[in-house]
Design a protein around this motif. Sequence first.
Motif, PDB file in Angstrom:
ATOM      1  N   ASP A  98       0.862  -1.186   0.000  1.00  0.00           N
ATOM      2  CA  ASP A  98       0.000   0.000   0.000  1.00  0.00           C
ATOM      3  C   ASP A  98       0.897   1.234   0.000  1.00  0.00           C
ATOM      4  O   ASP A  98       1.031   1.919   1.004  1.00  0.00           O
ATOM      5  N   ASP A  99       1.519   1.488  -1.144  1.00  0.00           N
ATOM      6  CA  ASP A  99       2.364   2.672  -1.265  1.00  0.00           C
ATOM      7  C   ASP A  99       2.102   3.328  -2.612  1.00  0.00           C
ATOM      8  O   ASP A  99       1.260   2.891  -3.393  1.00  0.00           O
ATOM      9  N   TYR A 100       2.823   4.384  -2.876  1.00  0.00           N
ATOM     10  CA  TYR A 100       2.594   5.177  -4.082  1.00  0.00           C
ATOM     11  C   TYR A 100       2.797   4.354  -5.348  1.00  0.00           C
ATOM     12  O   TYR A 100       1.977   4.406  -6.266  1.00  0.00           O
ATOM     13  N   ILE A 101       3.866   3.598  -5.396  1.00  0.00           N
ATOM     14  CA  ILE A 101       4.182   2.841  -6.601  1.00  0.00           C
ATOM     15  C   ILE A 101       3.097   1.805  -6.884  1.00  0.00           C
ATOM     16  O   ILE A 101       2.605   1.696  -8.008  1.00  0.00           O
ATOM     17  N   SER A 102       2.710   1.068  -5.879  1.00  0.00           N
ATOM     18  CA  SER A 102       1.713   0.016  -6.105  1.00  0.00           C
ATOM     19  C   SER A 102       0.343   0.593  -6.441  1.00  0.00           C
ATOM     20  O   SER A 102      -0.389   0.018  -7.246  1.00  0.00           O
ATOM     21  N   ARG A 103      -0.018   1.720  -5.857  1.00  0.00           N
ATOM     22  CA  ARG A 103      -1.306   2.333  -6.197  1.00  0.00           C
ATOM     23  C   ARG A 103      -1.339   2.748  -7.657  1.00  0.00           C
ATOM     24  O   ARG A 103      -2.367   2.617  -8.324  1.00  0.00           O
ATOM     25  N   LYS A 104      -0.223   3.250  -8.168  1.00  0.00           N
ATOM     26  CA  LYS A 104      -0.154   3.606  -9.589  1.00  0.00           C
ATOM     27  C   LYS A 104      -0.294   2.369 -10.466  1.00  0.00           C
ATOM     28  O   LYS A 104      -0.981   2.385 -11.479  1.00  0.00           O
ATOM     29  N   ILE A 105       0.375   1.299 -10.083  1.00  0.00           N
ATOM     30  CA  ILE A 105       0.342   0.076 -10.881  1.00  0.00           C
ATOM     31  C   ILE A 105      -1.051  -0.562 -10.854  1.00  0.00           C
ATOM     32  O   ILE A 105      -1.560  -1.003 -11.881  1.00  0.00           O
ATOM     33  N   LEU A 106      -1.690  -0.589  -9.689  1.00  0.00           N
ATOM     34  CA  LEU A 106      -2.985  -1.250  -9.545  1.00  0.00           C
ATOM     35  C   LEU A 106      -4.111  -0.520 -10.282  1.00  0.00           C
ATOM     36  O   LEU A 106      -5.172  -1.103 -10.518  1.00  0.00           O
ATOM     37  N   LYS A 107      -3.889   0.730 -10.643  1.00  0.00           N
ATOM     38  CA  LYS A 107      -4.910   1.466 -11.388  1.00  0.00           C
ATOM     39  C   LYS A 107      -5.060   0.952 -12.815  1.00  0.00           C
ATOM     40  O   LYS A 107      -6.067   1.205 -13.459  1.00  0.00           O
ATOM     41  N   TYR A 108      -4.053   0.227 -13.297  1.00  0.00           N
ATOM     42  CA  TYR A 108      -4.048  -0.207 -14.691  1.00  0.00           C
ATOM     43  C   TYR A 108      -3.859  -1.723 -14.797  1.00  0.00           C
ATOM     44  O   TYR A 108      -2.755  -2.208 -15.007  1.00  0.00           O
ATOM     45  N   PRO A 109      -4.947  -2.487 -14.675  1.00  0.00           N
ATOM     46  CA  PRO A 109      -4.833  -3.944 -14.778  1.00  0.00           C
ATOM     47  C   PRO A 109      -4.469  -4.401 -16.187  1.00  0.00           C
ATOM     48  O   PRO A 109      -4.107  -5.548 -16.399  1.00  0.00           O
ATOM     49  N   LEU A 110      -4.528  -3.486 -17.151  1.00  0.00           N
ATOM     50  CA  LEU A 110      -4.157  -3.815 -18.524  1.00  0.00           C
ATOM     51  C   LEU A 110      -2.692  -4.264 -18.607  1.00  0.00           C
ATOM     52  O   LEU A 110      -2.332  -5.025 -19.504  1.00  0.00           O
ATOM     53  N   LEU A 111      -1.895  -3.835 -17.656  1.00  0.00           N
ATOM     54  CA  LEU A 111      -0.494  -4.251 -17.627  1.00  0.00           C
ATOM     55  C   LEU A 111      -0.343  -5.762 -17.437  1.00  0.00           C
ATOM     56  O   LEU A 111       0.640  -6.336 -17.850  1.00  0.00           O
ATOM     57  N   PHE A 112      -1.335  -6.381 -16.831  1.00  0.00           N
ATOM     58  CA  PHE A 112      -1.267  -7.803 -16.496  1.00  0.00           C
ATOM     59  C   PHE A 112      -2.031  -8.677 -17.490  1.00  0.00           C
ATOM     60  O   PHE A 112      -2.340  -9.821 -17.197  1.00  0.00           O
ATOM     61  N   LYS A 113      -2.303  -8.133 -18.661  1.00  0.00           N
ATOM     62  CA  LYS A 113      -3.032  -8.851 -19.696  1.00  0.00           C
ATOM     63  C   LYS A 113      -2.245 -10.084 -20.134  1.00  0.00           C
ATOM     64  O   LYS A 113      -1.032 -10.022 -20.335  1.00  0.00           O
ATOM     65  N   GLY A 114      -2.899 -11.200 -20.237  1.00  0.00           N
ATOM     66  CA  GLY A 114      -2.267 -12.428 -20.701  1.00  0.00           C
ATOM     67  C   GLY A 114      -1.662 -13.270 -19.612  1.00  0.00           C
ATOM     68  O   GLY A 114      -1.177 -14.360 -19.878  1.00  0.00           O
ATOM     69  N   LEU A 115      -1.673 -12.788 -18.376  1.00  0.00           N
ATOM     70  CA  LEU A 115      -1.129 -13.575 -17.278  1.00  0.00           C
ATOM     71  C   LEU A 115      -2.159 -14.512 -16.671  1.00  0.00           C
ATOM     72  O   LEU A 115      -1.799 -15.511 -16.055  1.00  0.00           O
ATOM     73  N   THR A 116      -3.429 -14.187 -16.809  1.00  0.00           N
ATOM     74  CA  THR A 116      -4.477 -15.028 -16.215  1.00  0.00           C
ATOM     75  C   THR A 116      -4.982 -16.050 -17.195  1.00  0.00           C
ATOM     76  O   THR A 116      -4.786 -15.987 -18.351  1.00  0.00           O
TER      77      THR A 116
END
Length: 96
Positions: free
Chosen positions: A78-96
């Motif tokens: 729960d920090d700045y970097i992770s909040r930025k990353i979690l806003k864009y689940p498109l980054l994790f496309k193809g992993l599921t």
Amino acid sequence: MNKVRRRPTNSKNLDYVRAALERLTADPSKLSQLRCNCQQLKREYSFNKGLLTAIERLEWVFCIDDDIERITSQILNDDYISRKILKYPLLFKGLT
């Protein structure tokens, strides 16, 4: 004294990212897919600055180490970097 307001993250985004990170933990070769997603989205010029910032933050996480456990814990922090990353689940496309 200033209060820090935390915006709640979308639970669907968080569930999707957690599922993707579980798959990444089970199959570490998916890390190359995650890096490929970052490179592909960086080449797209139509995305907003927030997505590009999230990609930059995720690349910072990659620069530290290739250890899947550390990457997963940094993304779910729960920090700045992770909040930025979690806003864009498109980054994790193809992993599921």
